[in-house]
Design an enzyme around this catalytic site. Structure first.
Site, PDB file in Angstrom:
ATOM      1  CD  GLU A 144      -4.703   8.989   7.541  1.00 36.73           C
ATOM      2  OE1 GLU A 144      -4.467   8.485   8.648  1.00 36.73           O
ATOM      3  OE2 GLU A 144      -5.379  10.047   7.403  1.00 36.73           O
ATOM      4  CD  GLU A 303      -0.511   8.818  10.616  1.00 35.16           C
ATOM      5  OE1 GLU A 303      -1.528   9.048  11.318  1.00 35.16           O
ATOM      6  OE2 GLU A 303      -0.302   9.361   9.521  1.00 35.16           O
TER       7      GLU A 303
END
Length: 661
Positions: A144, A303
């Site tokens: 991320e 995710e």
């Protein structure tokens, strides 16, 4: 691996004796891939230059015996304590000049040359060790990127890197001064070294400086990514490279990052993580469509929420059916593979309340059972549609430069670029009209309709592109403040607004009003209806355009605020205010009818109809995000996979139809 169902797994959190049972349960569930290692730097390198991969080797061997392969993460988002203790200068500095402390994650300055050297050594060692491992098929670089770095980093290293970036962009300091208009407040620079990043100051920084800094920060992330990617591509040429994007994260330009990966990955938590307040469902399919749009190809869910989320506070537990709904929605919008976060919540640390498929005690329960059934239901469909591209007739322009400029100067306290963008998406979504997110420089010729809200900065090249697209038969919509500035975030000083576009939209800006005192704005439409406007009013003078709506501020005479114009072979719309959802939906319906775009079918609010093409057939997904059973209307050409002829979908339910090619 073209398609797979997988899970994010952290074997280092559990006794080695448990690994076999985890792998067995995964195999029984239908899991064929895991992602692991992305936060394990201290396990890989407990001391500088001392590498330990044997623990992961054993975990991979267990998984591989059960038919499970792996995406390895480079753990550069979590530099260990020993590294920070030896090099505290690797910690980033915020805009107030404070160096943050060790702990959490992303506590790294990505421009620091010393830190980069440690990263290169670790990534090289990992790549060399796993280049030929049969279980490893892909790499995720870092985790991320941009997360937690919103107010970072303003250290000396980043300042120096910013100066180099500025010199490369502008060539000379005189050209920078001219581009930014630094005559204001005596801010003219004699050298690039005098340019300070937008740290905390006594008033407010130049919008041009702020925009340049945002562009630099994005490019720095690209450079940090490129350094790792070059190592992996050299040593592991047969492995894929991905990254887990975060929907609409604005720290970096995701269109640029997408060019650097083989497959775009996505992290999505549809309950809104642990955020309070209303979190509309359309934000989730919007995120999926954006992820597909960043590279203009299908993606991997890396995710996907599998349980209640939380750090200090805890989010809602998914209702029965929602895990399947979210999985099916991601596939409908372009996911070729789905991985859930996470297998089992850890017992310690910040994310001990971030739940997974299994509960803390590791005993399979209702979430495991639901997702096992979802895999069985969706796997045959996914095998046919994986790697088959999808295309929409409508494009929604996501422009990071505009986003950064509006973030610095939002004009109105309640005006937000991303919300305005996703509100237009919501109108199309509720009408069951598919959407592609595109960057401003993508070829628009394949789209019948392009929506580009809040195009504050327009230069001559961008204006020419819009005109060319419409003249050749396209249809284009923009909103208030279009063309008020150039690409350096400096106001245009000549000609009427929208700059270089008055002929395209058939109107000129007479004046504008920011409604930050809650002054009432009333819209009057062609059919006589009166509805409220909000936040902003552009007062327009039509030239060749047709007035669709006029506005009255606090009882004043009505003046044009929405104009439609024929231009060449196409149409253009200028919307000079923020519309309420019903008006936005009505205008979207008018625009799509004008250009000949038909909805997939008819359904209630938050019941989506979405088509994804496959090799043997096309598939229609009916996705009910409401807590009530719902009915819908679709073409009789669609045949339900469950053989139930009734056009009804249960609460939080999914139905899939098929049409042979």
């Amino acid at each position: 691996m073209v398609s797979f169902f997988g899970v994010d797994y952290y074997p280092e959190h559990w006794p080695e004796a448990r690994w076999e049972e985890d792998a067995r349960l995964m195999q029984e569930m239908g899991i064929t891939a895991v992602r692991l290692g992305e936060f394990s730097w201290v396990k890989f390198e407990p001391r500088e230059g001392e590498y330990h991969f044997e623990w992961l080797d054993r975990a991979l061997d267990v998984l591989y015996r059960h038919g499970i392969r792996a995406i390895l993460g480079t753990p550069t988002a979590a530099p260990p304590a020993w590294l920070i203790e030896a090099h505290p200068e690797y910690l980033p500095v915020d805009s107030h000049g404070y160096r943050v402390s060790f702990g959490g994650r992303h506590h790294d300055c990505q421009s620091n040359a010393g830190y980069r050297a440690h990263v290169r050594s670790l990534v090289t060692a990992m790549a060399e060790h796993y280049a030929s491992h049969p279980a490893v098929f892909a790499w995720q670089i870092d985790n991320e990127l941009g997360n937690s770095h919103d107010d970072l980093c303003f250290c000396e290293s980043c300042t120096n890197a910013f100066h180099v970036w500025l010199q490369k962009r502008y060539g000379t300091i005189d050209k920078l001064n001219e581009a930014w208009g630094t005559y204001f407040w005596s801010q003219t620079y004699d050298s690039f070294e005098q340019v300070c990043p937008p740290r905390k100051n006594v008033t407010s920084h130049s919008p041009s400086l702020y925009l340049a800094w945002q562009r630099f920060c994005s490019d720095l992330i690209m450079d940090f990514f490129d350094e790792q990617a070059s190592i992996l591509r050299r040593i592991c040429p047969n492995h894929l490279i991905t990254h887990n994007f975060m929907d609409f994260c604005e720290k970096q330009n995701y269109f640029d990052l997408a060019k650097r990966v083989d497959v775009v990955g996505e992290d999505r938590y549809p309950t809104g993580q642990f955020l309070p307040g209303d979190y509309p469902w359309h934000n989730t399919p919007a995120a999926f469509d954006a992820i597909r749009g960043y590279k203009d190809q299908n993606f991997w869910m890396i995710e996907l929420e599998s349980g209640p989320t939380g750090w200090e506070t805890v989010g809602e537990t998914p209702r029965p059916g929602q895990l399947t709904l979210w999985t099916a929605a991601s596939i409908a919008h372009g996911a070729d593979s789905v991985m859930w976060f996470r297998w089992r919540p850890c017992l310690a640390g910040t994310e001990q309340y971030w739940h997974g498929i299994l509960p803390h005690n590791g005993v399979p329960g209702k979430r495991y059972a639901e997702l096992k059934e979802a895999i069985a239901q969706l796997k045959p469909v996914l095998e046919d549609i994986a790697d088959v591209p999808q295309h929409s007739d409508v494009a929604l322009v996501l422009d990071y430069d505009q986003w950064w400029a509006w973030r610095k100067q939002p004009h109105h306290p309640k005006l937000d670029y991303l919300k305005e963008l996703t509100d237009w998406y919501a109108a199309l979504f509720q009408a069951n009209i598919p959407v592609d997110f595109v960057p401003p420089d993508r070829d628009l010729s394949k789209y019948k309709l392009v929506l580009a809200p809040m195009q504050l900065m327009v230069d001559a090249e961008a204006a020419a592109q819009m005109k060319r697209y419409v003249a050749q038969g396209g249809s284009f919509m923009t909103t208030f403040r279009c063309g008020a500035k150039n690409s350096e975030n400096v106001c245009h000083g000549e000609g009427a607004l929208p700059h270089d576009l008055t002929d395209l939209f058939g109107c000129e800006l007479e004046d504008f009003t920011c409604l930050n005192q809650n002054t009432p704005l009333t819209l009057q439409w062609q059919n006589g209806d009166r509805t409220p406007g909000a936040i902003w009013e552009d007062e327009l003078t039509p030239t060749t355009g047709t007035v669709l709506a006029s506005a009255s501020l606090d009882g004043e005479p009505f003046r044009p605020v929405i104009v439609e114009n024929a231009y060449g072979k196409g149409h253009a719309w200028y919307v000079g205010t923020v519309l309420e959802s019903n008006d936005r939906a009505t205008l979207v319906r008018q625009m799509t009818q004008t250009v000949g775009i038909a909805p997939i079918g008819d359904s209630p609010y938050d019941v989506e109809l979405h088509v994804r093409p496959g090799r043997a057939a096309d598939y229609l997904f009916v996705l009910n995000a409401t807590s009530q059973s719902q009915t819908y209307d679709i073409s009789p050409d669609w045949r339900p996979l469950d053989a139930n002829p009734a056009p009804q979908v249960p609460r939080f339910g999914v139905r899939i139809y098929k049409k042979e090619r």
